[in-house]
Design a protein around this motif. Sequence first.
Motif, PDB file in Angstrom:
ATOM      1  N   ASN A 104       0.866  -1.600  -0.002  1.00  0.00           N
ATOM      2  CA  ASN A 104       0.134  -0.246  -0.149  1.00  0.00           C
ATOM      3  C   ASN A 104       1.175   1.336   0.235  1.00  0.00           C
ATOM      4  O   ASN A 104       1.722   1.813   0.812  1.00  0.00           O
ATOM      5  CB  ASN A 104      -1.096   0.343   1.381  1.00  0.00           C
ATOM      6  CG  ASN A 104      -1.800   1.177   0.927  1.00  0.00           C
ATOM      7  OD1 ASN A 104      -1.681   2.341   1.155  1.00  0.00           O
ATOM      8  ND2 ASN A 104      -3.693   1.376   1.644  1.00  0.00           N
ATOM      9  N   TYR A 108      -0.023   3.651   2.196  1.00  0.00           N
ATOM     10  CA  TYR A 108       0.223   3.509   4.169  1.00  0.00           C
ATOM     11  C   TYR A 108       1.752   3.819   4.115  1.00  0.00           C
ATOM     12  O   TYR A 108       2.454   4.521   5.149  1.00  0.00           O
ATOM     13  CB  TYR A 108       0.054   1.937   4.351  1.00  0.00           C
ATOM     14  CG  TYR A 108       0.182   1.451   5.373  1.00  0.00           C
ATOM     15  CD1 TYR A 108      -0.186   1.490   7.126  1.00  0.00           C
ATOM     16  CD2 TYR A 108       1.954   1.030   5.854  1.00  0.00           C
ATOM     17  CE1 TYR A 108       0.044   1.139   7.815  1.00  0.00           C
ATOM     18  CE2 TYR A 108       1.733   0.326   6.936  1.00  0.00           C
ATOM     19  CZ  TYR A 108       1.537   0.893   8.837  1.00  0.00           C
ATOM     20  OH  TYR A 108       1.586  -0.398   9.338  1.00  0.00           O
ATOM     21  N   SER A 157      -0.982  -5.863   2.581  1.00  0.00           N
ATOM     22  CA  SER A 157      -1.394  -4.807   3.603  1.00  0.00           C
ATOM     23  C   SER A 157      -1.380  -5.028   4.914  1.00  0.00           C
ATOM     24  O   SER A 157      -1.585  -6.036   4.975  1.00  0.00           O
ATOM     25  CB  SER A 157      -2.926  -4.510   3.163  1.00  0.00           C
ATOM     26  OG  SER A 157      -3.584  -5.627   4.214  1.00  0.00           O
TER      27      SER A 157
END
Length: 231
Positions: free
Chosen positions: A165, A168, A200
């Motif tokens: 991600n 993130y 993730s």
Amino acid sequence: MFSIYLPWDKFSGNTEGQCGTCDNNRTDDCRLPNGTIDSSCPDMAHQWHVAEHNNSQCTPPPPEPTPTQPPGCDPPICHLIQSEVFESCHKIIPYEPFIVACIFDACYMDNVTIGCTSLQTYADACAQAGVCIEWRNYTNGQCDFTCEKPKVYNACGPQVERTCNAWYNFKFIQTQNEFSVMGDIQLEGCYCPPGTTLMSSSSNYCIPSCGKNGQITALYNEGVVTYSIVL
């Protein structure tokens, strides 16, 4: 010693009390209920009583006499704390209280692995001070750490594991912000095997390549290979 690890993306600025506001800024941890900062954390703690159902407040129990240590009780695992395994931390975190706690627990508790708790607590204190210790391999299997597949144990891993991600990673790893102050601290835990990346932060999938939009990528989880289109 008591500690709680909270995910920053959910708890940053969303706590109060003796643990501060979860912003990785220790200067505001001694906050009083009225919002001001107390110069003494021990004094501040007394202002955060938790009311019980009968509206009384928590009071500490009277001290109990320390029982006499059983004769001849000297568990070898406890002396690992003062050995060369932890030598790099000895000058930073005094180890004597941890040995006392370890011997007490090991001599009075029925659980044969109870001594691992003191070793882990001392290792955690060392890690928070910037010294990561790989100690479990020296316990003859008594303090093994088991991870859920496909993740593997790492004694000195990052607090925030890189994922596929990009947002993130940018917010919690690459950007210099309030989270960066903890970036150099390494902790033990379960991480994706080398050569793979966590899909993730909320998943348990470790993939060999994050790929690009529309690319088919193999996902490895608990020994099963599946294929998914990364959108």
